[in-house]
Design a protein around this motif. Structure first.
Motif, short mmCIF file in Angstrom:
data_model
loop_
_atom_site.label_atom_id
_atom_site.label_comp_id
_atom_site.label_asym_id
_atom_site.label_seq_id
_atom_site.Cartn_x
_atom_site.Cartn_y
_atom_site.Cartn_z
N GLY A 8 -33.63 91.23 50.09
CA GLY A 8 -32.23 91.41 50.44
C GLY A 8 -32.00 90.99 51.88
N ALA A 9 -31.15 89.99 52.07
CA ALA A 9 -30.82 89.52 53.42
C ALA A 9 -29.36 89.81 53.76
N GLY A 10 -28.88 90.96 53.29
CA GLY A 10 -27.59 91.47 53.76
C GLY A 10 -27.80 92.10 55.13
N GLU A 38 -24.61 84.09 53.84
CA GLU A 38 -23.53 84.57 52.96
C GLU A 38 -24.11 84.62 51.57
N THR A 39 -24.81 85.68 51.30
CA THR A 39 -25.68 85.74 50.13
C THR A 39 -24.95 86.05 48.84
N GLY A 40 -23.74 86.56 48.97
CA GLY A 40 -23.02 86.99 47.76
C GLY A 40 -23.09 88.49 47.56
N ALA A 46 -17.45 92.03 53.35
CA ALA A 46 -16.97 93.28 53.95
C ALA A 46 -16.05 92.98 55.12
N PRO A 47 -14.88 93.60 55.14
CA PRO A 47 -14.02 93.41 56.31
C PRO A 47 -14.60 94.03 57.58
N GLY A 48 -15.61 94.88 57.41
CA GLY A 48 -16.43 95.28 58.56
C GLY A 48 -15.82 96.30 59.51
N LEU A 49 -14.95 97.15 59.01
CA LEU A 49 -14.37 98.15 59.91
C LEU A 49 -15.44 99.19 60.25
N HIS A 165 -32.14 81.73 47.91
CA HIS A 165 -32.34 81.22 46.54
C HIS A 165 -33.70 81.61 45.98
N THR A 166 -34.13 82.81 46.30
CA THR A 166 -35.42 83.30 45.81
C THR A 166 -35.19 84.67 45.17
N THR A 167 -35.31 84.71 43.87
CA THR A 167 -34.98 85.94 43.15
C THR A 167 -36.24 86.74 42.84
N VAL A 168 -36.23 87.99 43.20
CA VAL A 168 -37.36 88.85 42.84
C VAL A 168 -37.16 89.32 41.40
N THR A 169 -38.19 89.13 40.58
CA THR A 169 -38.07 89.50 39.17
C THR A 169 -38.92 90.72 38.82
N ALA A 196 -33.88 96.28 49.97
CA ALA A 196 -32.57 96.43 50.61
C ALA A 196 -31.55 95.69 49.77
N THR A 197 -31.53 96.01 48.49
CA THR A 197 -30.72 95.23 47.55
C THR A 197 -29.45 95.96 47.11
N ASN A 198 -29.10 97.04 47.82
CA ASN A 198 -27.77 97.62 47.67
C ASN A 198 -27.41 97.85 46.20
N ILE A 199 -26.35 97.22 45.70
CA ILE A 199 -25.86 97.50 44.35
C ILE A 199 -26.85 97.13 43.25
N LEU A 203 -31.75 98.47 39.56
CA LEU A 203 -32.56 97.53 38.77
C LEU A 203 -33.98 97.49 39.34
N PHE A 204 -34.09 97.61 40.65
CA PHE A 204 -35.42 97.66 41.27
C PHE A 204 -36.11 98.98 40.94
N GLY A 205 -35.32 100.05 40.83
CA GLY A 205 -35.87 101.33 40.41
C GLY A 205 -36.52 101.20 39.04
N GLY A 329 -14.19 94.16 45.39
CA GLY A 329 -15.57 93.94 45.85
C GLY A 329 -16.41 95.16 45.51
N ILE A 330 -17.69 94.92 45.25
CA ILE A 330 -18.53 96.02 44.78
C ILE A 330 -19.46 96.50 45.89
N PHE A 331 -19.53 97.82 46.08
CA PHE A 331 -20.58 98.40 46.92
C PHE A 331 -21.00 99.76 46.36
N TRP A 357 -23.56 101.45 54.59
CA TRP A 357 -22.38 100.67 54.98
C TRP A 357 -22.74 99.76 56.15
N VAL A 358 -21.91 98.77 56.37
CA VAL A 358 -22.05 97.94 57.57
C VAL A 358 -22.07 98.86 58.79
N THR A 359 -21.21 99.86 58.75
CA THR A 359 -21.04 100.80 59.87
C THR A 359 -22.37 101.39 60.35
P1 FAD Z 1 -25.84 93.44 50.46
O1 FAD Z 1 -25.08 92.75 51.50
O2 FAD Z 1 -25.21 93.55 49.13
O3 FAD Z 1 -27.23 92.75 50.35
C1 FAD Z 1 -28.10 92.98 49.26
C2 FAD Z 1 -28.80 91.69 49.01
O4 FAD Z 1 -29.80 91.85 48.03
C3 FAD Z 1 -27.88 90.62 48.53
O5 FAD Z 1 -27.85 89.58 49.47
C4 FAD Z 1 -28.47 90.19 47.21
O6 FAD Z 1 -28.35 88.81 46.98
C5 FAD Z 1 -29.92 90.60 47.37
N1 FAD Z 1 -30.59 90.78 46.09
C6 FAD Z 1 -30.21 91.57 45.06
N2 FAD Z 1 -31.07 91.46 44.03
C7 FAD Z 1 -32.00 90.57 44.41
C8 FAD Z 1 -33.16 90.03 43.78
N3 FAD Z 1 -33.50 90.40 42.54
N4 FAD Z 1 -33.91 89.15 44.45
C9 FAD Z 1 -33.57 88.77 45.72
N5 FAD Z 1 -32.48 89.25 46.35
C10 FAD Z 1 -31.72 90.13 45.72
N6 FAD Z 1 -18.62 98.82 55.05
C11 FAD Z 1 -18.21 99.16 56.28
O7 FAD Z 1 -18.98 99.70 57.04
N7 FAD Z 1 -16.94 98.92 56.70
C12 FAD Z 1 -16.04 98.31 55.90
O8 FAD Z 1 -14.91 98.08 56.29
C13 FAD Z 1 -16.43 97.98 54.59
N8 FAD Z 1 -15.55 97.43 53.74
C14 FAD Z 1 -15.97 97.00 52.53
C15 FAD Z 1 -15.06 96.34 51.72
C16 FAD Z 1 -15.44 95.82 50.52
C17 FAD Z 1 -14.46 95.12 49.66
C18 FAD Z 1 -16.79 96.03 50.08
C19 FAD Z 1 -17.25 95.49 48.78
C20 FAD Z 1 -17.68 96.71 50.88
C21 FAD Z 1 -17.28 97.22 52.09
N9 FAD Z 1 -18.17 97.91 52.94
C22 FAD Z 1 -17.77 98.23 54.19
C23 FAD Z 1 -19.53 98.27 52.48
C24 FAD Z 1 -20.57 97.27 53.00
O9 FAD Z 1 -20.12 96.00 52.78
C25 FAD Z 1 -21.90 97.43 52.31
O10 FAD Z 1 -22.23 98.79 52.19
C26 FAD Z 1 -22.99 96.70 53.08
O11 FAD Z 1 -22.62 95.39 53.31
C27 FAD Z 1 -24.30 96.73 52.33
O12 FAD Z 1 -25.24 95.90 52.97
P2 FAD Z 1 -26.64 95.59 52.28
O13 FAD Z 1 -27.39 94.68 53.16
O14 FAD Z 1 -27.26 96.85 51.87
O15 FAD Z 1 -26.24 94.93 50.91
#
Ligand code: FAD
Length: 823
Positions: A8-10, A38-40, A46-49, A165-169, A196-199, A203-205, A329-331, A357-359
């Motif tokens: 996870g490179a979020g 910008e991994t998707g 995230a608007p990043g407040l 572009h490297t998916t962990v399976t 660090a794959t958030n949503i 699936l990793f569990g 958007g999903i979180f 959260w980003v916060t």
């Molecule tokens: P992510 O950015 O989702 O990164 C997880 C990464 O894991 C992804 O890049 C994904 O590609 C990768 N991944 C998943 N599965 C695999 C796999 N099998 N192999 C390889 N890679 C994989 N937070 C705030 O603090 N303030 C805000 O204002 C705010 N607003 C938001 C608004 C919206 C609409 C949304 C959707 C979210 C918002 N959030 C906000 C929440 C915040 O965006 C997230 O909680 C935070 O970005 C999570 O970061 P992360 O690095 O954990 O996850």
């Protein structure tokens, strides 16, 4: 091969890589299924407040760290943040919030009038609000830029490589250790992995058979067409970010356009397996099509107005504008709204950092990196208590979808709502009931939930005690979820006797030929005592921070029982003990379900219990801090002569199935002695506080060593134990801070989390507060620098915008000579 893999490179994965690299770790590989950076994932849109003030100290401190870090990396705009009050109740709450902010170290927080809010954000209609809370250092994180900056810094050190572009399976483990991640581009063996794959976390569990109690929720975000009111504004953010929590909305400027985020709709839960991989997704995998009905119509029984109506009431400019962009958007949401951090029990080297959260992301990277690297979580250089975010806080039921979806959905719905800490969850109640539950119900127990257990907070049956005992009135915030009956129960226990349900408490049995050696290493007190001795002892981390305090009973040459609380304390403490146990010679058995318990305390406790047993309960033959196993009537019990309320009495533990009979026997005996059922409100709130006993997670945390925490008397540095070296050093140096009780000069009651002031300076904050019904004074405990921790020092505590004079007192405040206990 690598030393560390991060999936996870979020913002969270990048922050962890950055901090691991800063700490000198090399050979880190970060993989992401999407394009970098910008991994998707959620970070990408995230608007990043970043609003830093939270009721919760941990979350607030993580946010402050994030602001500083992203500021240094040019990933943050410090435009300030304002939360507005649409109701008077919210305005009161904002006053409270400002006080939390001051307690947690946020500077410059101020309350604004409606006109002052409008000066800073002119497009709002200030006539619909009562005011606002403004924090100048809040602002907007550029989450993708900050992620890229952290990644490049780690790369520049030569410590990390990033692969998009490297998916962990799959994740491979072998004999309880992490081995490798399998990707669509090959297998990577490593010492450790951080997920660090958030949503995608659940699936990793599934890959490793670990429950990850998290539910992805879809959340609405819209960006307006350019507004006349913002004409000429630059892309750089100028106005403060804005929250309108009474309608679960927030806003930020995008140049001439205005963005709206909305939680003002029914929770839209998404199954993790339905979140598409990047190549299958039309847009980003964490984005869903905007659902108009959730914005333009009220879609939940608690919502009286659509999000759109609420938004244009506050910002009339939305009336005639369209929206350039709108999406769901999903979180992630967890059952308690907190992140999921830590290493997996039973799989060494498999770490998690989810639901962040980003916060908090900058701070979480620091915490996770130091935890992985040295075994101790730190924020920058400071120790921090992460027990509230520890993966191990979850209970056996938490991983079920029924539970995590119901509670996670509720968290989504309530994210901005004004929730009093005493407010109880509605969904998924009645899960864990002690054998006394039916009896408690008959007595009118007001049940609160703790770790799934139904715990009586007070008993309506005790209402008649209010005719006998004076209980000072409470109003407003302090009266919510509180009953004067708590004060009456307190006094009835001190005068007669109370019965308290200890069933959720956990006896961790440590047995085997290596047991003595092990408990000596694990605990800081000398436990090589006579059989039948109970010792109070801290359990420390390697830094000498207090992980727990427990009563440990020696039941045999090599048999000990360490008693800890229920819920998170049970799971987190048991885990630490298991982790540190030698591979052979020690068996560890945590009695969670197979044992129930009753505390019987008060001056009449002996009179109640003696007729039920042949065992001599006199002080001479059953002294304080002694334990015996015997029969109470025909029920086998383990009795400990200890008391968390500061009265004569016993804790009685028995196999669960005997519980019903045990209660009845004691209750019948108690009737002639004025016995009352004692709720948790008086037990954990006022009785223990008046006596100065510590409460794990509240006034006792790993951030402090036992000397600071005032329990140095329970440390014996002549034995060898985990944390000893750090303690020897601490013993030599002066204390930085020390916990002390303050009594409120005019006798009032205040609340925890409030700043303690010397003039205008915040010198500490209230860790725990309640009323001492037997000493007739409001009590507040806090950690203070030594110059203020002297008995008699006069300070003030800020509460609800008022200042209350308070004086540092000597503990214990009640019964200093222990005459009530040892008799
Ligand atoms: P992510 O950015 O989702 O990164 C997880 C990464 O894991 C992804 O890049 C994904 O590609 C990768 N991944 C998943 N599965 C695999 C796999 N099998 N192999 C390889 N890679 C994989 N937070 C705030 O603090 N303030 C805000 O204002 C705010 N607003 C938001 C608004 C919206 C609409 C949304 C959707 C979210 C918002 N959030 C906000 C929440 C915040 O965006 C997230 O909680 C935070 O970005 C999570 O970061 P992360 O690095 O954990 O996850």
């Amino acid at each position: 091969e690598a030393e560390t893999v991060i999936v996870g490179a979020g913002c969270v994965g990048c922050s962890a890589a950055y901090h691991l690299a800063e700490q000198g770790r090399e050979d880190i590989v970060v993989v992401d299924q999407g394009p970098l950076f910008e991994t998707g994932g959620s970070t990408s849109h995230a608007p990043g407040l970043v609003f830093q003030t939270a009721e919760n100290e941990l979350m607030s401190r993580l946010a402050q760290y994030t602001v500083d870090l992203y500021g240094e990396l040019d990933g943050f705009a410090d435009c300030g943040g304002i939360e507005v009050a649409y109701t008077e109740e919210r305005l009161e709450y904002l006053k409270r919030k400002r006080e939390y902010g001051r307690s947690w170290g946020i500077e410059g927080g101020e309350l604004l009038s409606p006109a002052e809010v409008a000066e800073r954000i002119p497009q709002i209609d200030s006539s619909v609000i009562y005011g606002g809370y403004h924090v100048p250092s809040d602002g907007k994180a550029h989450a993708v830029d900050a992620s890229a900056a952290m990644a490049h810094a780690a790369e520049d050190r030569g410590a990390a490589e990033f692969y998009g572009h490297t998916t962990v399976t799959d994740i491979e483990t072998e004999s309880g250790e992490f081995e490798a991640v399998v990707t669509d581009r090959g297998r990577i063996e490593a010492e450790e992995v951080l997920v660090a794959t958030n949503i995608w976390g659940p699936l990793f569990g599934e890959m490793v058979d670990v429950d990850v109690p998290l539910v992805p929720c879809a959340h609405q975000y819209l960006v307006s067409e350019p507004l006349d009111e913002l004409a000429g504004a630059s892309e750089e953010l100028e106005q403060p970010i804005l929250r309108h929590q009474d309608y679960s909305l927030y806003f930020r400027q995008h140049g001439e356009s205005y963005g709206i985020g909305s939680y003002d709709h029914e929770p839209l839960l998404v199954d993790p397996e339905d979140i598409r991989a990047p190549e299958e997704a039309e847009e980003m995998p964490s984005i869903r099509e905007f659902t108009e009905e959730h914005f333009y119509e009220p879609t939940h029984p608690d919502i009286d107005k659509s999000a759109y109506d609420a938004a244009r009431e506050l910002v009339p400019a939305f009336e005639d504008c369209g929206f350039e962009r709108a999406f769901n958007g999903i979180f992630s949401f967890t059952p308690d709204g907190m992140p999921i951090l830590g290493e997996t029990e039973g799989i060494d080297g498999l770490w998690w950092a989810l639901a962040v959260w980003v916060t908090q992301s900058g701070g979480v990277g620091s915490v996770v990196a130091s935890w992985m690297d040295e075994g101790v979580p730190r924020l920058g250089n400071e120790k921090i208590d992460v027990s509230g975010a520890h993966l191990e806080r979850f209970q056996p039921h938490s991983g079920s979808r029924a539970f995590s979806y119901a509670r996670g959905g509720q968290q989504y719905q309530e994210v901005y709502q004004l929730i009093h800490p005493n407010e109880q969850p509605v969904e998924q109640r009645g899960l864990r009931r002690s054998p006394f539950y039916e009896r408690q119900k008959e007595l009118g127990a007001e049940f609160y939930e703790s770790g799934g257990w139904e715990v009586p907070q007070w008993y309506e049956a005790n209402e008649s005690l209010l005719e006998k005992y004076d209980v000072p009135e409470r109003s407003g915030w302090l009266a919510e979820g509180w009953s004067p009956i708590q004060g009456a129960e307190h006094q009835a226990v001190r005068e007669n006797v109370g019965i308290y349900d200890l069933s959720r408490y956990t006896g961790i049995e440590i047995e085997g030929e290596g047991a003595l050696e092990f408990v000596q290493r694990l605990f800081a007190n000398d436990l090589d005592s006579s059989i039948g001795q109970v010792r109070y002892t801290p359990m420390l981390d390697h830094d000498g921070g207090v992980l727990a305090d427990m009563a440990v009973t020696r039941l045999g040459e090599n048999r000990f029982v360490a008693t800890t609380g229920g819920g998170a304390s049970a799971t987190e403490h048991t885990r630490w003990i298991r982790e540190h146990a030698p591979e052979e010679g020690v068996d560890i058995d945590a009695h969670v379900s197979d044992q129930c318990g009753l505390g019987v305390w008060g001056p009449k406790a002996r009179e109640v219990l003696q007729p039920l047993t042949d065992e001599d309960l006199s002080n001479d033959s059953f002294g304080y801090f002694r334990a015996k196993e015997f029969y109470l009537d025909s029920i086998p019990v383990l009795a400990l002569r200890v008391s968390y309320v500061g009265e004569l009495g016993w804790e009685l533990y028995a196999p669960t199935e005997y519980g019903g009979r045990l209660w009845d026997l004691i209750w019948e005996q108690g009737e002639d002695h004025g016995m009352v059922a004692l709720g948790n409100g008086a037990f954990l709130g006022s009785l223990r506080l008046e006596k100065g006993y510590r409460l794990w997670g509240t006034d006792l945390t790993p951030e402090h060593d036992p000397y600071e925490a005032g329990i140095g008397f329970a440390v014996d540095t002549d034995t060898e134990f985990i944390g000893r070296e750090a303690l020897l050093e601490a013993k030599e140096s002066d204390l930085d801070r020390e916990i002390v009780p303050l009594t409120l000069d005019a006798g009032e009651v205040i609340d925890g989390g409030k700043p303690i002031l010397d003039g205008e300076d915040v010198v500490g904050h209230v860790k725990a507060a309640d009323y001492g019904y037997s000493i007739d004074a409001g009590i507040a405990y806090g950690y203070l620098p030594p110059e203020f921790a002297e008995t008699g020092v006069s300070l003030e505590i800020e509460f609800e915008g008022e200042r209350y004079p308070a004086t540092v007192a000597e503990e214990p405040l009640f019964d200093p000579d222990r005459e009530k206990i040892i008799r």
